[in-house]
Design an enzyme around this catalytic site. Structure first.
Site, PDB file in Angstrom:
ATOM      1  N   HIS A 216       0.828  -1.211   0.000  1.00  0.00           N
ATOM      2  CA  HIS A 216       0.000   0.000   0.000  1.00  0.00           C
ATOM      3  C   HIS A 216       0.866   1.266   0.000  1.00  0.00           C
ATOM      4  CE1 HIS A 216       0.755   0.955   4.276  1.00  0.00           C
ATOM      5  NE2 HIS A 216       0.737  -0.360   4.472  1.00  0.00           N
ATOM      6  N   CYS A 232       2.903  -4.799   6.843  1.00  0.00           N
ATOM      7  CA  CYS A 232       2.594  -4.505   5.455  1.00  0.00           C
ATOM      8  C   CYS A 232       3.793  -3.869   4.755  1.00  0.00           C
ATOM      9  CB  CYS A 232       1.378  -3.581   5.369  1.00  0.00           C
ATOM     10  SG  CYS A 232      -0.154  -4.372   5.948  1.00  0.00           S
TER      11      CYS A 232
END
Length: 256
Positions: A216, A232
């Site tokens: 992301h 992440c």
């Protein structure tokens, strides 16, 4: 006066003239030979030259095949002042990134592919803090990334199940327990400039199940190259917008 021996008698005037003529002919021939050599060294294209007999190498360097194809050119990979300029996307004004403060190796660029994976594969190298999108022809597009801190990292083979633009972020219950102030977002934080998922998110699934890990964007450009997330893989917002535009949302993912 002492007489010279007969064998050393000076030549007659005629003999002297013959000698001078021979010397003159040699000089002319020598000069002609030099001019011929100079002609060969210049830009002459005379048809009478027989290069094979002269054993000259007439190979054109352009006919030698390169060791590998040249690095490709991409309209979205230019100077950092252009790639990381401010932009308007999805109704949000994404601010410019002070790219001078981002280490050169972490800026978007085309490199020789060293992953050995098939084109279209996303390879995240945790130790390098790099993400590679493998291209056809032996190249890869490389982006700098931030990764999870110790205890929050994941590795393996999976795939991108789907993607979202300006995604909603919902903190998992265990994160809310660690950071109670996030309880206000237990129903989901709307997409926006302060959303931790940034401008785009790619959702990683393995064997049809959500791994909970994402690739992301992030408004925190200074975190690129660091290990500080909850597992992440984060990119600069301008970079995740670029990456998102290149994937089919089903790309293989390899995290090593």
């Amino acid at each position: 006066m002492r007489e010279l021996p007969q064998s050393l008698t000076p030549p007659s005037n005629g003999a002297a003239i013959d000698t001078e003529i021979q010397l003159s002919r040699r000089a002319v021939l020598s000069g002609a030979g030099a001019m011929a050599l100079l002609g060969l060294a210049g830009c002459s294209t005379t048809d009478t030259l027989d290069l094979p007999q002269m054993q000259l190498d007439n190979t054109v360097t352009g006919s030698v095949p390169p060791m590998r194809p040249a690095i490709s050119v991409d309209k979205n990979i230019t100077g950092p002042d252009v790639m990381y300029a401010s932009l308007t996307d999805g109704g949000f004004n994404v601010p410019a990134v002070p790219w001078q403060k981002v280490k050169p190796q972490f800026r978007r660029q085309i490199v020789v592919d060293k992953t050995g994976e098939a084109p279209g594969t996303i390879v995240v190298h945790l130790e390098e803090r790099m993400l590679y999108l493998v291209q056809p022809g032996g190249d890869a597009i490389r982006y700098g990334v931030g990764i999870g801190k110790d205890g929050f990292r994941w590795s393996g083979r999976a795939n991108i199940q789907y993607g979202r633009e300006w995604p909603v972020w919902t903190p998992p219950p265990e994160m809310i327990q660690r950071k109670p102030e996030l309880v206000k977002w237990q129903g989901g934080q709307p997409g926006g400039l302060t959303n931790p998922l940034g401008a785009r998110a790619l959702y990683i699934y393995q064997n049809g199940k959500d791994t909970g890990y994402r690739i992301h964007g992030s408004p925190e450009w200074w975190s690129i190259g660091q290990a500080m997330s909850s597992g992440c893989v984060r990119l600069i917002n301008q970079d995740i917008i670029d990456l998102y535009s290149r994937v089919s949302k089903k790309n293989p993912v390899v995290v090593v």
